[in-house]
Enzyme design. Structure first.
Site, PDB file in Angstrom:
ATOM      1  CG  HIS A 224      -2.053   0.899   1.271  1.00 48.12           C
ATOM      2  ND1 HIS A 224      -2.443   1.701   0.247  1.00 48.12           N
ATOM      3  CD2 HIS A 224      -2.890   1.213   2.311  1.00 48.12           C
ATOM      4  CE1 HIS A 224      -3.454   2.471   0.621  1.00 48.12           C
ATOM      5  NE2 HIS A 224      -3.742   2.200   1.872  1.00 48.12           N
ATOM      6  CG  MET A 263       8.252  -2.554  -3.984  1.00 51.00           C
ATOM      7  SD  MET A 263       6.735  -2.918  -3.101  1.00 51.00           S
ATOM      8  CE  MET A 263       6.411  -4.609  -3.598  1.00 51.00           C
ATOM      9  N   GLY A 264       5.610  -0.074  -6.777  1.00 48.04           N
ATOM     10  CA  GLY A 264       5.139   1.071  -7.547  1.00 48.04           C
ATOM     11  C   GLY A 264       4.395   0.666  -8.799  1.00 48.04           C
ATOM     12  CG  PHE A 265       5.358  -1.140 -11.793  1.00 54.20           C
ATOM     13  CD1 PHE A 265       6.582  -0.799 -11.230  1.00 54.20           C
ATOM     14  CD2 PHE A 265       5.039  -0.651 -13.058  1.00 54.20           C
ATOM     15  CE1 PHE A 265       7.474   0.004 -11.925  1.00 54.20           C
ATOM     16  CE2 PHE A 265       5.930   0.145 -13.764  1.00 54.20           C
ATOM     17  CZ  PHE A 265       7.143   0.478 -13.188  1.00 54.20           C
ATOM     18  CG  HIS A 267      -4.325   0.514  -8.251  1.00 56.92           C
ATOM     19  ND1 HIS A 267      -5.662   0.411  -7.976  1.00 56.92           N
ATOM     20  CD2 HIS A 267      -3.838   1.472  -7.447  1.00 56.92           C
ATOM     21  CE1 HIS A 267      -5.985   1.293  -7.042  1.00 56.92           C
ATOM     22  NE2 HIS A 267      -4.891   1.957  -6.700  1.00 56.92           N
ATOM     23  NE  ARG A 276      -3.728   7.763  -7.575  1.00 59.14           N
ATOM     24  CZ  ARG A 276      -3.782   6.927  -6.539  1.00 59.14           C
ATOM     25  NH1 ARG A 276      -4.013   7.392  -5.307  1.00 59.14           N
ATOM     26  NH2 ARG A 276      -3.602   5.630  -6.709  1.00 59.14           N
ATOM     27  CG  ASP A 320       2.685   4.462  -3.889  1.00 59.24           C
ATOM     28  OD1 ASP A 320       1.951   3.495  -3.617  1.00 59.24           O
ATOM     29  OD2 ASP A 320       2.558   5.582  -3.369  1.00 59.24           O
TER      30      ASP A 320
END
Ligand code: SDX
Length: 379
Positions: A224, A263-265, A267, A276, A320
């Site tokens: 998250h 990480m950051g991929f 959803h 965003r 993120d």
């Protein structure tokens, strides 16, 4: 259990868990109280968006002036909270998200409205927390850096003051606006894990500080909010891999072979991209290009990672991913990325907690039992 039921019960994917007027998240749009995220990122300030989320309507000039005056009036935090920061911020196992969670819990004891769930009291508490959380983050970073506490500067708007308190340096207008937009983008996102945590706690008629403390704990996780820090650490790992003669392609091939979560991929809701991510990536890259090649490098590596994820996995970056690169270029310490996410999301959490309290029913789903059949203790 049917496949569909199995799917729905695995993390409640695709399950509507209630109604809310705060935010609409779907493949096509992201709306805060009806306003589209790109519209807000371009035309609003975080103070205006905070008011919109907490009160439900865009503030007029007088309402905005009064709200900003209230935020200014509540930026300071009690000395006892600073003492807690001095005791915890440099503990070897203390992550800034845990320290922030502790401080938010502790601040409840100093808030005259802390036990009230009356709408007016909750709006006062939400405004106070929105004002105080940046100060906790700033003072925490000062203590971690071993420097004097940097007091809030009343001449600075919310985002600029956050950066100033962390560094002791007044940010440029561009730097302040980048943080301001990142706070707008992070402010709210319907029933995400941390917001839903807050609503479950509020659903028992427990208090706002307790619900926010739970939400902070949920947001910390790398699946998250913690992903913004993890995304930057992954980019630093790739950079070191390249420095030893590797390529981004090699790194990604190995990551896929290891079934590693990048990480950051990805959803849970967005399968065609996070509305965003592009907004923040563009802002961050434009700023990096002014800073020079050492800053642009991160966005170049990031673009390569994004292209490989899209081409080979059809997985898009979430907000993120660009956040990590952008905050790194702004010189923000990586462990403060998710606390800054809290400084924004407090407004969305508070809006949902107030909405839950104002039309409440206890949130209590069913569990499908898979344990042993009934048996005798003294068989
Ligand atoms: C936020 O909900 C919100 O709105 C959250 C948020 C907000 O504003 O509140 O948007 C903020 O939390 C964004 C997400 C930040 N987290 C990360 O970036 C962590 C990395 N992402 C993944 O862990 C994942 O994408 C999740 C947790 C975000 C979503 O996971 P899901 O919906 O449970 O999807 P999944 O893990 O079941 O993945 C489906 C498939 C799997 O492949 P298979 O096992 O079926 O072959 O896609 C793959 C996954 O392996 N996959 C990834 C991946 N994300 C999904 N593979 C590699 N890297 C990834 N990041």
């Amino acid at each position: 259990m049917s496949a569909t039921a199995e799917l729905k019960s695995s993390g409640l994917e695709g399950v509507s868990a209630g109604k809310s007027a705060v935010c609409c998240v779907d493949q096509g749009t992201l709306l805060y109280r009806g306003y589209e995220i790109a519209d807000l990122a371009k035309n609003a300030t975080f103070e205006e968006v905070a008011y919109l989320l907490l009160v439900g309507e865009k503030p007029n000039a007088t309402q905005l002036a009064n709200f900003k005056k209230s935020l200014l009036a509540h930026r300071e935090i009690p000395d006892d909270v600073v003492d807690i920061l001095r005791q915890t911020a440099t503990q070897p196992n203390a992550h800034p998200m845990d320290v922030l969670r502790t401080c938010i819990s502790y601040m409840a004891h100093f808030d005259p409205d802390c036990q009230s769930i009356d709408p007016e009291a909750e709006l006062r508490k939400s405004t106070r927390l929105t004002a105080q959380i940046p100060t906790i983050i700033g003072h925490m970073q000062n203590i971690i850096d071993g420097r004097d506490i940097v007091k809030p500067d009343p001449s600075l708007d919310h985002a600029a003051n956050l950066l100033y308190m962390m560094t002791g340096r007044k940010p440029s207008a561009e730097e302040a606006r980048i943080i301001d937009v990142s706070l707008i983008l992070y402010a709210e996102h319907d029933f995400n894990a941390s917001t839903f945590t807050g609503r479950v706690i509020a659903g028992t008629l427990s208090d706002l500080h307790g619900a926010v403390a739970g939400a902070v704990a949920a947001l910390k996780g790398p699946l998250h909010g913690g992903a913004n820090e993890a995304a930057m650490e992954m980019l630093k790992e790739i950079d070191q891999f390249i420095a030893k003669g590797g390529t981004v392609d090699d790194f990604m091939t190995r990551a896929f072979a290891e079934k590693r979560k990048l990480m950051g991929f990805g959803h849970r809701v967005y399968k065609n991209g996070d509305h965003r991510a592009g907004i923040l990536n563009a802002l961050g890259r434009a700023y990096a290009e002014k800073k020079g090649p050492d800053a642009v490098k991160w966005f170049d590596i990031g673009d390569k990672v994004q292209k490989i994820m899209l081409d080979q996995k059809n997985i898009f970056p979430n907000v993120d991913f660009p956040c990590g690169m952008t905050y790194f270029t702004l010189g923000i310490p990586v462990p403060q990325y998710t606390p800054i996410f809290v400084a924004a999301r407090i407004t969305g959490w508070a809006a949902h907690i107030m909405e839950q309290h104002q039309n409440n029913r206890l949130i209590r789903p069913l569990a499908e039992y898979t344990g042993p059949a009934q048996r005798k203790w003294n068989a």
